[in-house]
Write an enzyme that holds these catalytic residues in place. Structure first.
Site, PDB file in Angstrom:
ATOM      1  N   ASP A 345       0.834  -1.190   0.000  1.00  0.00           N
ATOM      2  CA  ASP A 345       0.000   0.000   0.000  1.00  0.00           C
ATOM      3  C   ASP A 345       0.880   1.256   0.000  1.00  0.00           C
ATOM      4  O   ASP A 345       1.870   1.336   0.742  1.00  0.00           O
ATOM      5  CB  ASP A 345      -0.897  -0.031   1.240  1.00  0.00           C
ATOM      6  CG  ASP A 345      -1.820   1.158   1.340  1.00  0.00           C
ATOM      7  OD1 ASP A 345      -2.675   1.306   0.453  1.00  0.00           O
ATOM      8  OD2 ASP A 345      -1.676   1.938   2.294  1.00  0.00           O
ATOM      9  N   GLU A 381       1.668  -0.378  -4.990  1.00  0.00           N
ATOM     10  CA  GLU A 381       0.732   0.693  -5.321  1.00  0.00           C
ATOM     11  C   GLU A 381       1.617   1.926  -5.497  1.00  0.00           C
ATOM     12  O   GLU A 381       2.132   2.467  -4.513  1.00  0.00           O
ATOM     13  CB  GLU A 381      -0.280   0.911  -4.199  1.00  0.00           C
ATOM     14  CG  GLU A 381      -1.312   1.967  -4.555  1.00  0.00           C
ATOM     15  CD  GLU A 381      -2.286   2.255  -3.426  1.00  0.00           C
ATOM     16  OE1 GLU A 381      -3.477   2.485  -3.705  1.00  0.00           O
ATOM     17  OE2 GLU A 381      -1.852   2.273  -2.251  1.00  0.00           O
TER      18      GLU A 381
END
Length: 691
Positions: A345, A381
């Protein structure tokens, strides 16, 4: 209780069969106490000052402590926020290396190191004890009988990823026994695994399973953190996903059962920040252990945090001990829990150095040389909210990245937007404009149309705007840039014409995803028409809004599941769909890809520049002489387009193998001769194989 100095390594609580070694890092602490609790974690039964400190690691060995022991820490040191120090020994702290937690967070002002209502805010000091309202760490025995567990080691070119939430996936699934719904055991129930196998899924990517905290503002609104992006313990599974005493074993058993079915397990991990928030946030662990080491602080005003994440804080992986913790955590999940890879993330934060993002940063270097982690799947990401945070294509070789440009282009094309065919061609061929460097291959692009963050596929074709009122933020949260369309009516409808358009676009979007070069990632529930009622940010909806609705068992839902199974089968059958190499177009007299006009001729500059084009077609050559070419037609126009089937070397006929506009998508028609004219249906994808 007998106390020995113990050893500074390994960090955490380590049971060796005779006793337990405790080791915790803090560069700025003055004293650390180990607090031992009774099994329920309600009563402190002993307190031990760690007697030794070696290179900023405080440690002790307790021969009488065995697995099951509940514990926490109190860390003494200066409380000087202006200098970046926030020690408060009145707060019981979680071990950053805790492998199992017991108890629950019960919110109160006692969790804050400062007096909440003081005029001096976080410069004040709070002396209340918070021990009763925080979970504690538990000493564990890492032993587990794996049997004949074999890692699937699925090649990137064969990988099909299914993004799912452990709890939301099975809470409403009837073939999962009710006591197992929402747990690791439920995810590996026979019916769930069989469903994944029917779709052709090779990997499940689980939203965060590390233990996390429900933000106070959500609890005050009667909500809770659902997605799990508020990690507070990087080694411990979230307790709500299993039985309190066996959640670690249940996670491992789930992994083993998925491996038995040939399905890999990827974890969405949040090493970019923690659940402690900004300078006014609570003190649960890292902040109270060594705030100045764990977090990025502003150089000239270390009272405040550098916030590259939008959560209030950012973990500082340039500090060697913080980097060590992240690496140790990753290795733990791979070596002890047999995880097959990770999706990171806001991964740009992990590559930040004092001068900004750096693809040669210490974290990337550490991973690339690690004999364990360099062999698992690594997905970034590729952005954060800081300056220079958008880094799509900027990660090192060996990494793959969520490709939001694929999502934007494909959504725009099927919505009917102008000026899309050039970008669509790039996205269908692996996004070479982003990833063709450093010897990276098309698998660097993780293609997706929908993920947890945004509309589901059903909502993407049913809502023109977000409907997030249930989140309690005045519909201000969530993106306004959804590139969605409701096709005439907002939300549910019985209008047959609107429903047919939605059906066609939904199927065309799925076909585009699976036919593109790169690695396809689909969102759990899209195969059964799961809707969130137009909520594009259900991060706090641990209820029917956020859970997958499996009640869609009608003809359309079964048809979509069958379509996905057909698409994954096509990827397995035709290697040219798998992105094994970059495509270059013409090579002498040969094409590895040939872009075609509706008339069957090769496209030229004027064709590419036609802004109103809503049609794209091309032939993919086989990778081997014995293979067959594929003709792919994508028609986003509101009307059929007449197409002349092209000539191709040694091809005497084109047989249809996919037609998303039809209800018999898996029904193959007899081959049609090159030069034949036929109509590509509106808002459809059609695929022919040459013979």
């Amino acid at each position: 209780m007998r106390v020995e100095p113990g050893a500074p390594y390994p960090l955490g609580a380590t049971w060796d069969g005779r006793g337990t070694n405790f080791a915790i890092f803090s560069a700025n602490a003055e004293k650390i106490e180990l607090c031992l609790f009774d099994p329920p974690g309600r009563r402190e039964i002993d307190r031990v000052v760690l007697p030794a400190c070696t290179e900023d690691v405080w440690h002790a060995y307790l021969p009488e402590v065995v697995p099951g022991q509940v514990y926490g820490y109190r860390v003494y040191g200066p409380y000087e926020p202006e200098r970046g120090h926030r020690f408060n020994h009145h707060k019981l702290l979680l071990d950053p290396y805790a492998k199992r937690l017991t108890g629950h967070f019960v919110w109160s002002d006692a969790h804050f190191a400062y007096r909440m209502r003081s005029a001096r805010a976080d410069l004040s000091f709070d002396k209340r004890d918070n021990a009763r309202g925080v979970p504690k760490a538990v000493v564990v025995d890492d032993a587990f009988t794996w049997g004949r567990d074999r890692l699937p080691r699925t090649p990137w070119t064969d990988t099909i990823i299914y993004e799912a939430h452990v709890r939301g996936l099975t809470m409403r699934r009837r073939d999962v026994p009710e006591p197992l719904r929402g747990t690791f055991r439920g995810l590996s129930a026979p019916g769930m695994i069989e469903h994944l196998r029917r779709l052709g899924v090779t990997a499940v990517e689980l939203l965060p399973v590390h233990a996390y905290v429900d933000e106070r503002m959500l609890v005050d609104r009667g909500l809770r953190q659902y997605w799990g992006y508020g990690t507070i313990a990087f080694f411990a599974p979230e307790p709500r996903y299993g039985a309190p005493d066996t959640v670690v074993e249940e996670f491992k058993a789930m992994v083993g059962q998925l491996h038995d079915a040939g399905i890999e397990v990827l974890l969405d991990v949040v090493y970019n920040h923690t659940g402690e928030g900004n300078h006014l946030g609570p003190t649960f662990s890292f902040r109270g252990i060594d705030n100045a080491s764990y977090y990025w602080l502003r150089p000239n005003t270390p009272r405040y945090y550098e916030d590259f994440t939008g959560t209030g804080n950012s973990l500082n992986l340039t500090h060697p001990r913080v980097l060590q913790m992240v690496m140790d955590s990753l290795r733990y999940w791979v070596e002890q829990c047999h995880v097959d890879g990770f999706r990171f993330d806001l991964a740009t934060v992990l590559g930040r150095e004092p001068h900004g993002f750096d693809p040669t940063a210490g974290f990337f270097a550490a991973v690339s040389q690690d004999p364990v982690l360099s062999r698992v799947k690594l997905i970034a990401e590729p952005w954060d909210i800081g300056l220079g945070g958008y880094q799509l294509g900027g990660f090192p070789a060996g990494w793959s990245e969520w490709n939001d440009q694929f999502r934007r282009t494909v959504r725009s094309f099927w919505r009917g937007d102008a000026n899309q065919i050039r970008d669509l061609a790039a996205r269908m061929t692996g996004s070479a404009d982003r990833f063709r460097h450093l010897r990276r291959m098309p698998r660097a692009s993780i293609n997706h149309v929908t993920v947890h963050d945004g509309f589901t596929l059903a909502d993407l074709v049913s809502y023109a705007r977000k409907h997030n009122d249930a989140n309690g933020e005045g519909n201000r949260d969530g993106s306004d840039d959804n590139l969605s369309a409701n096709w005439g009516i907002e939300g549910p409808t019985t209008d047959k014409e609107v429903l047919e358009i939605r059906r066609r676009v939904r199927r065309a979007l799925l076909a585009t995803l699976f036919l593109a070069q790169g690695v396809p990632l689909m969102l759990a529930g899209d195969e059964v028409g799961n809707s969130q009622g137009g909520n594009n940010n259900p991060y706090c909806q641990d209820n029917e809004v956020g859970w997958v609705d499996w009640s869609g068992t009608g003809e359309e839902e079964s048809d979509v599941s069958a379509l996905i199974a057909l698409l994954t089968s096509l990827r397995r059958s035709f290697p040219q769909l798998q992105g094994r190499r970059w495509l270059v177009g013409r090579q002498g007299d040969h094409h590895d890809i040939k872009w075609l006009t509706p008339g069957g001729t090769e496209m030229d500059g004027a064709d590419w520049a036609f802004a109103e084009a809503r049609f794209l077609s091309y032939v993919l050559a086989p990778l081997e002489p014995s293979g067959a070419p594929l003709l792919i037609l994508l028609n986003a126009a509101a009307h059929p387009v007449d197409v002349v089937l092209p000539k191709w070397p040694d091809c005497t006929g084109w047989a249809r193998v996919l037609a998303t506009a039809a209800t018999d998508a898996d029904h193959a028609l007899p081959p049609v001769k090159p030069g034949t004219k036929l109509a590509a249906p509106s808002r459809s994808v059609t695929v022919f194989v040459g013979s």
